[in-house]
Design a protein around this motif. Sequence first.
Motif, short mmCIF file in Angstrom:
data_model
loop_
_atom_site.label_atom_id
_atom_site.label_comp_id
_atom_site.label_asym_id
_atom_site.label_seq_id
_atom_site.Cartn_x
_atom_site.Cartn_y
_atom_site.Cartn_z
N GLU A 1 0.88 -1.41 -0.18
CA GLU A 1 0.03 -0.10 0.19
C GLU A 1 0.77 1.21 -0.09
O GLU A 1 2.09 1.03 0.19
CB GLU A 1 -0.94 -0.06 1.35
N THR A 2 0.40 2.36 -0.17
CA THR A 2 0.71 4.05 -0.18
C THR A 2 1.05 4.26 1.19
O THR A 2 0.06 4.43 2.00
CB THR A 2 0.17 4.57 -1.12
N ARG A 3 2.15 4.99 1.34
CA ARG A 3 2.45 5.70 2.70
C ARG A 3 1.26 6.74 2.92
O ARG A 3 1.01 7.58 1.76
CB ARG A 3 3.67 6.05 2.68
N LEU A 4 1.02 7.13 4.02
CA LEU A 4 0.25 8.06 4.30
C LEU A 4 0.33 9.43 3.71
O LEU A 4 -0.51 9.77 3.16
CB LEU A 4 -0.04 8.13 5.90
N ASP A 5 1.53 10.02 3.99
CA ASP A 5 1.75 11.29 3.45
C ASP A 5 1.70 11.58 1.81
O ASP A 5 1.26 12.49 1.26
CB ASP A 5 3.04 11.83 4.02
#
Length: 646
Positions: free
Chosen positions: A117-121
């Motif tokens: 998945e993609t990092r939050l920021d």
Amino acid sequence: MAAWPNPNEYAEALQNPRAAFKDADLVKTQVSTNKLGLPRPISGNFATVFEVTGGGQRWAVRCFLREVTTQQQRYAAISAHLQQNPLACIVPFVYLEEGIRVRGKWYPILKMQWATETRLDTYIEDHLDEPATLARLAEQWFDLCGVLRRAHMVHGDFQHGNIVVGAGEAIKLLDYDGMLVPGAIELPSGEIGHRHYQHPSRSSNRGLTASNYQNVDNFSAHVIGLSLQALASDPSLWRKTGAGEENLLFRDTDYQSPENSTALHVLRDHVDPRVRQIGQRMGQLAHTTSYLDVPPLEPVVVTPWTTRVSSRLKTALTPPPTPDVVVPLTPLSAPTKPSAWWSDHLERPVVDFDSLQVDAEVQRIRAEFERSVLRYFPMLFRDYTAMRLMQSYPNFDVVRDKSTLEQREKALNDQLILAKARFKRTQDSIDEARRQHADECAALSFAVEQMTNAIQSTYPQEEAEVKAFERRLGLVEDQLTRQPIDAEQITGFTRAHVELLAQVGVLTAADVHPANEAQAKYMLSGFRKAAPDHDWEQLVRWRVALERALLSASGESPAWASADQVRRYYADQRSSMTRVRADRVAQLEAVQTESAHLRQIAQLTSELQFIDGDINALIGKLTALRADLKRYEHITLRNLLKRVLN
């Protein structure tokens, strides 16, 4: 105590997974590498992570950078707790006490599935033009914090690097070194979280008890949740607060001095009431004495507009001086109109309420009041008038006009935010394409340089080989001159053969060479049943055997038959490398003038210019609209009440 391995030492060990791992899954894997073919580490403060693949699986191998004596107990407690309380937001993991061997010694690792998945920021920045997505993400975050609290679990280090977002805004948490569960509260931990997400008072984890440990995450949960809510209301806050630099909307300096915080000032002065409340709440949370006093996360809910205004008016308005008499309200006089012939040459006038419409509304309110039971309480007339004006305020023509302009301004501003986000994404794509193009050119340039150096290096190698060959040849020749021809060592030879050869100067092994072959064969042909060719062949074999014996005794082997053979070999090598170099040069020239990256850059640059034109057009429209909207700056409920009630 010996120091634990550093990232480079772990990387060196991982070059041979079969020797480094004991786990059955990991011994069959290959580690992801960088451009130099070396294992690629992702390092943090307490551990470094490597990506390994094998058997159709991708694993994250978390290698610790320091010894924590209670680490095994902590992960055992977490595993046991998760068996009773399985959570979708926690990535399955296995703690391996003998996980990786470095310098002949075993060290623990954490083995877990690789999070794709993609990092939050990054996820937030990629979706700034989708406020609805950010709003759903905020809801997911509030739900996740509630799920953790009900499961009696604390992460310990909420921050953008430990949170990933997947499809449907599904959130997963990473890095469990500081996690707390009922069975691990008393275990010491050096994890105090990322400074941009933690309350100023959190300098250690001392003072934790079974009754307060669940408050550890409350402040950082607010930092993330309120940032998401604020961005869903106004994505431009990402740019205005300088977010995305190891933080979301807030930094540690904002918590240390809320009164002097630029970010909190931007939020507290925002036009959106929800954003203002978020700024106020973050300031209040930063002022709490201890991070353990911060309450659990709750979303900011905006109080209805009419309720807020009503409350303020009821405390602000004072009763009339004569309670038994209804104070008459003076009608507003109609403004004079400028003469038509010169009015077009003046600046557009400031917009005010239509006096006739205001007078009519006031008369309607008066008649309504006098028909109601409230007429017996004349001291309430002012409050009643204020409340009714507050309700009818949106129906005034100028208020509708102003609202229409404000809606148009918001729509244009939203379009501008989207255009700027597209501009930034496009610019980032151009930068990435340029970087990839530069990397490709650099790799080919490096290959050309390496091949050029390799070609140049063959010349000294060739000379060295020739000299070495001549040196060895000289030593062997010297030994051969000392070895007389011995009939007993040569098959089919007799003393007569030796005497005949001596007549033409063939006395030693050194004399057995092509220059003497013709004369030697002529002399050997004088025998009855002579076989000079066979005899000469036997003589040459004897010499070769001697050469090999002499070289073997000196520890050297006959790599070359002659100096010409050495030169031909290196000439062939240079020819082959020159062809390879020419291919690399051609590839480099092609990449520098025409490549997929350059075409992508050209296409994106054209798109960027188009977006820039859109941005300038939107700014022009916004500037004109705001100039028009400035004429309505006096159209406020406060000014209406002030003019009517005073």
